[in-house]
Motif scaffolding. Structure first.
Motif, short mmCIF file in Angstrom:
data_model
loop_
_atom_site.label_atom_id
_atom_site.label_comp_id
_atom_site.label_asym_id
_atom_site.label_seq_id
_atom_site.Cartn_x
_atom_site.Cartn_y
_atom_site.Cartn_z
N VAL A 72 0.85 -1.20 0.00
CA VAL A 72 0.00 0.00 0.00
C VAL A 72 0.89 1.24 0.00
CG1 VAL A 72 -1.73 1.32 1.29
CG2 VAL A 72 -1.96 -1.17 1.09
N THR A 73 1.96 1.19 0.77
CA THR A 73 2.90 2.32 0.82
C THR A 73 3.62 2.49 -0.51
OG1 THR A 73 3.16 1.91 3.20
CG2 THR A 73 4.82 3.31 2.13
N ALA A 74 4.09 1.40 -1.08
CA ALA A 74 4.76 1.47 -2.39
C ALA A 74 3.83 2.06 -3.44
CB ALA A 74 5.25 0.09 -2.81
N ARG A 75 2.58 1.63 -3.42
CA ARG A 75 1.61 2.14 -4.41
C ARG A 75 1.35 3.62 -4.20
NH1 ARG A 75 0.92 3.41 -8.49
NH2 ARG A 75 -1.07 3.78 -9.42
N HIS A 76 1.25 4.04 -2.94
CA HIS A 76 1.01 5.45 -2.64
C HIS A 76 2.09 6.34 -3.26
CE1 HIS A 76 -0.19 9.01 -0.38
NE2 HIS A 76 1.09 9.17 -0.09
N TRP A 77 3.33 5.89 -3.17
CA TRP A 77 4.47 6.67 -3.66
C TRP A 77 4.86 6.30 -5.09
CZ3 TRP A 77 5.50 10.85 -1.14
CH2 TRP A 77 5.22 10.92 0.22
N ASP A 78 4.06 5.45 -5.77
CA ASP A 78 4.41 4.98 -7.12
C ASP A 78 5.83 4.43 -7.16
OD1 ASP A 78 1.94 5.57 -8.31
OD2 ASP A 78 2.53 7.66 -8.61
#
Length: 186
Positions: A72-78
């Motif tokens: 979820v964190t990786a996706r948030h920051w692309d």
């Protein structure tokens, strides 16, 4: 100017080598992109690799939930690099392909597990707003206890830090979607 530099052990000074060796001899077994970046500041790299190991390998929460929080964190920051590393781990831990695909596409994901749904909602909320509502905070404490809540918030914070380092150094930060799997050259 080249942003990302991957050095061999022989290129490192003694302080950097100590951290490098600790990473290689630890549960990761390899020095990956975030570590190479952090080795530029070994006084940060040593504590960072210890915190990262504690969050990934010493958490009270199961890998399904910690890997989901990382994604979820990786996706948030692309952040494509972190996505590529952790999506297979999340899949192996039991996060469904359907949920991973929705998350990768930045669509609303659904989860079979109440725990996964709560981790997803909590991480998205804290990353988008910088805080948690009373309802989310209470639900997380009830379900995971205060230690579990602190672990989830720490994962979101720690992997946000890594995402910023990776993105600024040109490592997988401008992928159109984390599932694209492309690391750019800088």
């Amino acid at each position: 100017m080249r942003r990302y530099i991957e050095r061999t052990r022989a290129d490192l000074d003694p302080q950097q080598r100590r951290v490098y060796d600790a990473i290689v001899s630890g549960p990761r077994g390899a020095v990956l992109a975030p570590h190479h970046i952090l080795l530029e500041a070994p006084h940060l790299a040593g504590p960072a690799q210890e915190v990262g190991a504690a969050l990934r390998f010493g958490a009270s929460l199961p890998a399904t939930l910690t890997e989901l929080a990382i994604l979820v964190t990786a996706r948030h920051w692309d952040q494509g690099f972190e996505w590529r590393v952790h999506a297979p781990l999340a899949r192996a831990a039991g996060v469904s392909e359907e949920s991973l695909n929705a998350l990768a596409a930045d669509e609303e994901a659904t989860f079979a597990s109440v725990d996964e749904a709560l981790v997803y909602a909590l991480c998205r909320e804290v990353l988008r707003t910088g805080t948690l509502s009373d309802a989310t905070f209470g639900a997380a404490v009830t379900r995971f206890g205060r230690p579990g809540l602190v672990e989830l918030l720490s994962i979101a914070g720690f992997y946000s830090w890594l995402a910023l380092l990776l993105n600024a150094h040109g490592v997988g930060g401008d992928d159109p979607a984390p599932s694209a799997g492309l690391e750019r050259e800088s």
